[in-house]
Design an enzyme around this catalytic site. Structure first.
Site, mmCIF file in Angstrom:
data_model
loop_
_atom_site.group_PDB
_atom_site.id
_atom_site.type_symbol
_atom_site.label_atom_id
_atom_site.label_comp_id
_atom_site.label_asym_id
_atom_site.label_seq_id
_atom_site.Cartn_x
_atom_site.Cartn_y
_atom_site.Cartn_z
ATOM 1 N N ILE A 140 -4.624 20.886 59.932
ATOM 2 C CA ILE A 140 -5.653 21.859 60.287
ATOM 3 C C ILE A 140 -5.961 21.671 61.775
ATOM 4 O O ILE A 140 -6.207 20.549 62.234
ATOM 5 C CB ILE A 140 -6.928 21.670 59.433
ATOM 6 C CG1 ILE A 140 -6.586 21.715 57.923
ATOM 7 C CG2 ILE A 140 -7.960 22.737 59.799
ATOM 8 C CD1 ILE A 140 -5.917 22.988 57.436
ATOM 9 N N LYS A 141 -5.933 22.771 62.507
ATOM 10 C CA LYS A 141 -6.168 22.708 63.957
ATOM 11 C C LYS A 141 -7.656 22.841 64.266
ATOM 12 O O LYS A 141 -8.315 23.779 63.799
ATOM 13 C CB LYS A 141 -5.417 23.848 64.660
ATOM 14 C CG LYS A 141 -3.932 23.607 64.784
ATOM 15 C CD LYS A 141 -3.224 24.789 65.406
ATOM 16 C CE LYS A 141 -3.062 24.641 66.886
ATOM 17 N NZ LYS A 141 -2.167 25.674 67.453
ATOM 18 N N ILE A 142 -8.143 21.888 65.035
ATOM 19 C CA ILE A 142 -9.540 21.900 65.489
ATOM 20 C C ILE A 142 -9.534 21.805 67.011
ATOM 21 O O ILE A 142 -8.893 20.911 67.569
ATOM 22 C CB ILE A 142 -10.330 20.707 64.895
ATOM 23 C CG1 ILE A 142 -10.459 20.852 63.367
ATOM 24 C CG2 ILE A 142 -11.707 20.582 65.539
ATOM 25 C CD1 ILE A 142 -11.185 19.695 62.687
#
Length: 364
Positions: A140-142
């Site tokens: 998941i990209k944050i």
């Protein structure tokens, strides 16, 4: 003939594709990139999905079906995106399950760019997307914004794989490594294993030169044009090597922790005067990832030079960044500007994407 893209992996670097759509998966092109070019992962972002969904009819049937139950257009979008991410993750499961399980084979999905400055909202959505995709080889990209640091630590502490995106500054990068390590310590303290957790820190390159180069030209420093982003990346790798060799890190590594690899992003040359494989060639080295647009993969396959270059010219890199200070060019201010613009650059296509999905719903 040896495949030039595949050869990069001989030097310990993994090439990921910075692109996804349904056509590349369904046509077998992505499988071919894995088999022939040795591509070992995929990254996506709102701009990539905007292009994919608005430029083809491949998503129409799902827009119609999901549109009947989705409460919001954003929820509908993530329904479409998750389907693509799951299909790509399944394609990469062979890479993920190689001899060293979890070394590679990751597919990245970004939280809503509207949450870039909302730590609580980001952490909540990261957990939701992680559960919805339901693949151990998803990241998941944050965004690595100041509020994002808290969300990164919390997400790692929940055992979620995280791709920290939108990094420009060396100071912020070091804060990101701290968030990752603290998150692992939190997960371990809660009684969980940590060997399954993986993370990358995505350092954006060519956009730095886009801003800095005209300032250097104005000051008659043409020899430094096109050098600052690469110099920053080399200094980031120095930080990486220092942080992931401390006693604190060794204690985690003994429990199976994986270092948070540096990932080079924005590696397509934006200046036509530069070689189209410039950023890829300059930063090949062990335990790193380079996420590359399709056209840059094609260019590298044709005429790229694979060699271990990442730690070449470290003294020159240090001198280049010192020279900026002497010239009165404030790199900290520029990297903050790039972070702010980067958020905007993902917000705009996301807004456009949501509008396009709304319009599509009406037509179908």
């Amino acid at each position: 003939m040896e495949n030039k893209v595949k050869k990069i992996h001989d030097f310990g670097q993994s090439i990921w594709l910075d692109f996804i759509d349904r056509e590349i998966i369904a046509s077998g092109k992505l499988k071919k990139l894995i088999d022939e070019d040795g591509v070992r992962g995929v990254t996506s972002n709102p701009a990539i999905f905007e292009k994919a969904i608005t430029s083809s009819s491949d998503y129409d049937a799902d827009i119609k079906t999901l549109g009947e139950t989705a409460k919001t257009t954003e929820e509908l979008f993530f329904g479409l995106a998750i389907k693509d991410i799951q299909a790509a993750a399944d394609l990469f499961s062979g890479v993920y399950n190689e001899e060293v399980k979890g070394a590679d084979g990751y597919v990245s999905l970004e939280v809503s760019p509207f949450l870039a400055l909302d730590a609580e909202g980001t952490a909540k959505q990261a957990e939701l997307l992680w559960k919805q995709v339901d693949r151990e080889n998803v990241m998941i990209k944050i965004p690595g914004t100041k509020p994002g640091l808290q969300a990164i630590r919390e997400s790692i502490a929940k055992g979620i794989n995280i791709n920290v995106t939108l990094l420009f500054s060396l100071d912020r990068y070091e804060e990101v490594t701290e968030a990752y390590i603290s998150g692992l310590e939190d997960h371990l303290a809660a009684g969980h294993n940590i060997e399954h957790i993986s993370s990358v820190a995505s350092f954006f390159l060519s956009r730095i030169d886009v801003i800095v180069d005209p300032l250097l030209e104005e000051k008659g420093q043409k020899d430094l044009v096109g050098q600052v982003a690469i110099a920053s990346a080399k200094k980031a790798y120095e930080i990486y090597k220092r942080v992931f060799s401390t006693d604190r890190w060794k204690a985690l590594a003994a429990k199976g922790a994986k270092p948070q690899r540096l990932l080079w992003a924005s590696t397509g040359s934006k200046n036509p005067a530069f070689k189209d494989t410039k950023y890829v060639e300059a930063l090949i080295g062990p335990d790193t990832v380079d996420t590359v647009p399709l056209e840059t993969i094609d260019a590298f396959r044709d005429h790229g030079i694979a060699a271990n270059t990442l730690e070449d010219g470290l003294e020159e890199a240090t001198a280049a960044l010192a020279k900026l200070k002497e010239l009165g060019i404030d790199l900290d201010q520029i990297t903050q500007q790039l972070e702010d613009e980067g958020i905007d650059k993902f917000n705009k296509p996301f807004e456009k994407l949501l509008k396009a999905i709304e319009d599509q719903k009406v037509k179908i």
